[in-house]
Each structure stands twice: as structure tokens, then as C-alpha cells.
Write a protein that holds these residues in place. Sequence first.
Motif, PDB file in Angstrom:
ATOM      1  N   THR A 121       1.730  -1.809  -5.419  1.00 42.87           N
ATOM      2  CA  THR A 121       2.679  -1.097  -4.320  1.00 42.87           C
ATOM      3  C   THR A 121       1.985  -1.040  -3.116  1.00 42.87           C
ATOM      4  O   THR A 121       2.353  -1.679  -1.985  1.00 42.87           O
TER       5      THR A 121
ATOM      6  N   SER B 259       1.907  -3.583   0.143  1.00 47.06           N
ATOM      7  CA  SER B 259       2.428  -2.786   1.316  1.00 47.06           C
ATOM      8  C   SER B 259       1.389  -3.048   2.604  1.00 47.06           C
ATOM      9  O   SER B 259       1.792  -3.295   3.543  1.00 47.06           O
TER      10      SER B 259
ATOM     11  N   ALA C 118       3.613 -10.260   2.156  1.00 49.36           N
ATOM     12  CA  ALA C 118       4.169  -9.563   1.039  1.00 49.36           C
ATOM     13  C   ALA C 118       4.199 -10.539  -0.008  1.00 49.36           C
ATOM     14  O   ALA C 118       3.754 -10.157  -1.354  1.00 49.36           O
TER      15      ALA C 118
END
Length: 84
Positions: free
Chosen positions: A6, A10, A72
Amino acid sequence: MIKNRTLICSFVAISSGIFGGYISGQITLMMHSQKCQNQPWALNQLCNTWVAPGAIWQGSTTGLWMGTILGAFVAGLATRQNSQ
């Protein structure tokens, strides 16, 4: 591993969004400034001053969105686990 994924996704998404916004803003500014090339010097400067804020806003907003989404996506592909 999920927290690291994550964070990595990010970070890559935000970084590529900022980079895409900058590059896209510059490209859009150059494209819009071409409209002012056939003017005398003073009118050319005035035209460039008039065109610049809108061009940078339009280009950087588009580049920010595209860079973030593509960043992403690429980071998600790069950090995915292989299923066995």
C-alpha cells in the motif's frame, strides 16, 4: 507485506502524478503559446501572459490524474504476488 504494498503503490502514484502534472502543464503551455507567435513583440508577451494560467491549469490537472492512475496501476502490477 500488504502495508508495504500500500505504501509503495501510494508513493509511486503520488510521485508519478506530480511528475505527470508538471510535464503535461509544460507541454500544454507550449501548445497554447504557439497561438501567439505571429504577433508583434509586445502583443506576443501580452498574449503569452494571458494564455499561460489556463494552459498550465488544464495541462497539470489532466497530467495529475493520468499520472496518478497510471502510476498506481503500474505499481500494483509490480508489487503483486504470484499465485501458485
